[in-house]
Design a protein around this motif. Structure first.
Motif, PDB file in Angstrom:
ATOM      1  N   ASN A 123      42.475  31.778  42.294  1.00 14.23           N
ATOM      2  CA  ASN A 123      43.252  30.970  43.228  1.00 14.23           C
ATOM      3  C   ASN A 123      44.755  31.180  43.033  1.00 14.23           C
ATOM      4  O   ASN A 123      45.521  31.184  44.010  1.00 14.23           O
ATOM      5  CB  ASN A 123      42.916  29.491  43.060  1.00 14.23           C
ATOM      6  N   LEU A 124      45.172  31.365  41.788  1.00 17.30           N
ATOM      7  CA  LEU A 124      46.591  31.626  41.515  1.00 17.30           C
ATOM      8  C   LEU A 124      47.020  32.948  42.122  1.00 17.30           C
ATOM      9  O   LEU A 124      48.098  33.051  42.720  1.00 17.30           O
ATOM     10  CB  LEU A 124      46.837  31.635  40.001  1.00 17.30           C
ATOM     11  N   VAL A 125      46.175  33.968  41.995  1.00 17.25           N
ATOM     12  CA  VAL A 125      46.486  35.275  42.575  1.00 17.25           C
ATOM     13  C   VAL A 125      46.592  35.177  44.090  1.00 17.25           C
ATOM     14  O   VAL A 125      47.519  35.717  44.704  1.00 17.25           O
ATOM     15  CB  VAL A 125      45.418  36.315  42.178  1.00 17.25           C
ATOM     16  N   LEU A 126      45.654  34.473  44.716  1.00 19.52           N
ATOM     17  CA  LEU A 126      45.714  34.285  46.173  1.00 19.52           C
ATOM     18  C   LEU A 126      46.995  33.561  46.580  1.00 19.52           C
ATOM     19  O   LEU A 126      47.616  33.900  47.591  1.00 19.52           O
ATOM     20  CB  LEU A 126      44.504  33.482  46.645  1.00 19.52           C
ATOM     21  N   THR A 127      47.392  32.572  45.778  1.00 14.80           N
ATOM     22  CA  THR A 127      48.615  31.825  46.080  1.00 14.80           C
ATOM     23  C   THR A 127      49.845  32.725  45.990  1.00 14.80           C
ATOM     24  O   THR A 127      50.726  32.688  46.858  1.00 14.80           O
ATOM     25  CB  THR A 127      48.769  30.635  45.116  1.00 14.80           C
ATOM     26  N   LEU A 128      49.901  33.552  44.947  1.00 13.51           N
ATOM     27  CA  LEU A 128      51.031  34.471  44.795  1.00 13.51           C
ATOM     28  C   LEU A 128      51.074  35.477  45.936  1.00 13.51           C
ATOM     29  O   LEU A 128      52.147  35.790  46.462  1.00 13.51           O
ATOM     30  CB  LEU A 128      50.935  35.187  43.450  1.00 13.51           C
ATOM     31  N   GLU A 129      49.899  35.986  46.321  1.00 12.07           N
ATOM     32  CA  GLU A 129      49.842  36.900  47.459  1.00 12.07           C
ATOM     33  C   GLU A 129      50.377  36.223  48.713  1.00 12.07           C
ATOM     34  O   GLU A 129      51.178  36.802  49.459  1.00 12.07           O
ATOM     35  CB  GLU A 129      48.392  37.342  47.713  1.00 12.07           C
ATOM     36  N   TYR A 130      49.928  35.006  48.938  1.00 12.92           N
ATOM     37  CA  TYR A 130      50.329  34.271  50.141  1.00 12.92           C
ATOM     38  C   TYR A 130      51.852  34.072  50.180  1.00 12.92           C
ATOM     39  O   TYR A 130      52.494  34.308  51.204  1.00 12.92           O
ATOM     40  CB  TYR A 130      49.619  32.925  50.162  1.00 12.92           C
ATOM     41  N   LEU A 131      52.427  33.671  49.042  1.00 13.54           N
ATOM     42  CA  LEU A 131      53.872  33.428  49.004  1.00 13.54           C
ATOM     43  C   LEU A 131      54.655  34.721  49.186  1.00 13.54           C
ATOM     44  O   LEU A 131      55.617  34.778  49.959  1.00 13.54           O
ATOM     45  CB  LEU A 131      54.239  32.760  47.679  1.00 13.54           C
ATOM     46  N   LEU A 132      54.262  35.767  48.486  1.00  5.17           N
ATOM     47  CA  LEU A 132      54.986  37.030  48.579  1.00  5.17           C
ATOM     48  C   LEU A 132      54.882  37.646  49.969  1.00  5.17           C
ATOM     49  O   LEU A 132      55.879  38.093  50.542  1.00  5.17           O
ATOM     50  CB  LEU A 132      54.454  38.011  47.525  1.00  5.17           C
ATOM     51  N   ILE A 133      53.690  37.673  50.514  1.00  2.00           N
ATOM     52  CA  ILE A 133      53.474  38.301  51.814  1.00  2.00           C
ATOM     53  C   ILE A 133      54.169  37.526  52.916  1.00  2.00           C
ATOM     54  O   ILE A 133      54.787  38.109  53.813  1.00  2.00           O
ATOM     55  CB  ILE A 133      51.963  38.435  52.102  1.00  2.00           C
ATOM     56  N   ASN A 134      54.114  36.215  52.867  1.00 10.67           N
ATOM     57  CA  ASN A 134      54.762  35.431  53.918  1.00 10.67           C
ATOM     58  C   ASN A 134      56.274  35.483  53.824  1.00 10.67           C
ATOM     59  O   ASN A 134      56.958  35.470  54.842  1.00 10.67           O
ATOM     60  CB  ASN A 134      54.261  33.991  53.875  1.00 10.67           C
ATOM     61  N   PHE A 191      43.676  42.338  45.964  1.00  9.40           N
ATOM     62  CA  PHE A 191      43.604  42.104  44.519  1.00  9.40           C
ATOM     63  C   PHE A 191      42.311  42.683  43.941  1.00  9.40           C
ATOM     64  O   PHE A 191      42.311  43.350  42.911  1.00  9.40           O
ATOM     65  CB  PHE A 191      43.684  40.603  44.222  1.00  9.40           C
ATOM     66  N   GLY A 192      41.200  42.430  44.642  1.00  9.92           N
ATOM     67  CA  GLY A 192      39.917  42.893  44.148  1.00  9.92           C
ATOM     68  C   GLY A 192      39.818  44.407  44.060  1.00  9.92           C
ATOM     69  O   GLY A 192      39.296  44.955  43.078  1.00  9.92           O
ATOM     70  N   SER A 193      40.314  45.096  45.083  1.00 14.77           N
ATOM     71  CA  SER A 193      40.219  46.564  45.087  1.00 14.77           C
ATOM     72  C   SER A 193      41.085  47.187  44.005  1.00 14.77           C
ATOM     73  O   SER A 193      40.658  48.131  43.328  1.00 14.77           O
ATOM     74  CB  SER A 193      40.604  47.109  46.466  1.00 14.77           C
ATOM     75  N   ILE A 194      42.298  46.677  43.826  1.00 15.63           N
ATOM     76  CA  ILE A 194      43.176  47.215  42.782  1.00 15.63           C
ATOM     77  C   ILE A 194      42.552  46.998  41.411  1.00 15.63           C
ATOM     78  O   ILE A 194      42.541  47.895  40.558  1.00 15.63           O
ATOM     79  CB  ILE A 194      44.575  46.579  42.864  1.00 15.63           C
ATOM     80  N   SER A 195      42.022  45.792  41.183  1.00 13.91           N
ATOM     81  CA  SER A 195      41.388  45.492  39.890  1.00 13.91           C
ATOM     82  C   SER A 195      40.199  46.409  39.646  1.00 13.91           C
ATOM     83  O   SER A 195      40.024  46.951  38.547  1.00 13.91           O
ATOM     84  CB  SER A 195      40.924  44.029  39.859  1.00 13.91           C
ATOM     85  N   ALA A 196      39.360  46.602  40.684  1.00 13.52           N
ATOM     86  CA  ALA A 196      38.147  47.413  40.539  1.00 13.52           C
ATOM     87  C   ALA A 196      38.483  48.889  40.326  1.00 13.52           C
ATOM     88  O   ALA A 196      37.750  49.598  39.627  1.00 13.52           O
ATOM     89  CB  ALA A 196      37.259  47.250  41.765  1.00 13.52           C
ATOM     90  N   LEU A 197      39.568  49.363  40.925  1.00 16.25           N
ATOM     91  CA  LEU A 197      39.945  50.762  40.752  1.00 16.25           C
ATOM     92  C   LEU A 197      40.580  51.018  39.382  1.00 16.25           C
ATOM     93  O   LEU A 197      40.529  52.131  38.869  1.00 16.25           O
ATOM     94  CB  LEU A 197      40.905  51.193  41.861  1.00 16.25           C
ATOM     95  N   LEU A 198      41.166  49.991  38.797  1.00 17.88           N
ATOM     96  CA  LEU A 198      41.754  50.134  37.464  1.00 17.88           C
ATOM     97  C   LEU A 198      40.725  49.898  36.363  1.00 17.88           C
ATOM     98  O   LEU A 198      40.697  50.615  35.357  1.00 17.88           O
ATOM     99  CB  LEU A 198      42.929  49.155  37.299  1.00 17.88           C
TER     100      LEU A 198
END
Length: 244
Positions: free
Chosen positions: A216-227, A112-119
């Motif tokens: 925290n919401l972004v981390l939660t979404l990542e966790y749900l999607l990836i798992n 999330f951090g890298s995509i945000s920083a590159l945009l």
């Protein structure tokens, strides 16, 4: 020597980098193409892990050495308290030394951090070429590629307990950084103001709370999607780490 000194200069200028200009678009295209290749073509590769790890570690050492030697905003901007700096350090050490805890933090924070920083470019005020510009893009590009590799090729994952522990760690990190920001008059983790202009004056505590909750919401979404993606794969490809 003059070229060397110019590259590592410390007197701020007005940056000439154009967001979504030709150079920026070219960097985004490279980021996307290599990300696609990693996801579609790459298998687990120890040499790639070491390459990414050492590139990121070298980038961080170079950056902090520059802050320390030049004394350019050493305390207000030169500490490893931005999200991506924490993620880069965690990812590099996790990849090099095979530390599952650090790999998880680096990958989940990093994608999330890298995509945000590159945009949304948050570079230092220097005209090209400068060490901070190379550091910024090398760091965020390799953070992106390392995170994608771990999450979609190596398929690392966490248990529910591990994930709750990461959210706890993330929240405590933000609370501590918020206190540090108010002591140093800094803006680490963008807990004082965002890296872009907003036409609304939030209460500082309300704004910091919003940042923490969004992260925290972004981390939660990542966790749900990836798992969900991992659970659809064969058992032989699942690697669950329990060491948080």
């Amino acid at each position: 020597m003059n070229t060397f000194n110019y590259f590592f200069r410390s007197i701020p200028e007005k940056s000439n980098f154009v967001s979504f200009g030709k150079v920026h678009i070219s960097i985004l295209i490279v980021a996307f193409i290599i990300s696609y290749i990693i996801i579609k073509k790459m298998d687990v590769n120890r040499s790639f892990e070491l390459l990414v790890g050492f590139v990121l570690l070298t980038q961080q050492i170079t950056l902090y050495s520059w802050y320390f030697i030049t004394n350019y905003n050493r305390l207000t901007e030169g500490l490893p308290l931005y999200h991506c700096r924490v993620a880069i350090l965690a990812l590099s050490l996790g990849l090099i030394f095979k530390i599952d805890l650090l790999s998880n933090i680096g990958a989940y924070w990093g994608i999330f951090g890298s995509i945000s920083a590159l945009l949304i470019i948050g570079g230092d005020p220097f005209i090209f070429p400068h060490v901070t510009q190379f550091s910024y893009f090398i760091g965020h590009l390799f953070l992106l590629w390392g995170s994608i590799y771990l999450l979609f090729v190596k398929k690392i994952s966490m248990t529910n307990v591990d994930f709750k522990n990461m959210l706890t760690f993330t929240t405590i990190f933000h609370m501590v950084v918020f206190i540090i920001n108010n002591k140093l008059y800094s803006n680490y983790a963008y807990l004082i103001e965002p890296p872009f202009v907003i036409n609304y004056a939030f209460n500082p505590y309300v704004y910091a709370f919003i940042v923490i909750m969004v992260f925290n919401l972004v981390l939660t979404l990542e966790y749900l999607l990836i798992n969900n993606k991992i659970l659809g794969s064969s058992d032989s490809n699942i690697q669950v780490f329990h060491k948080f």
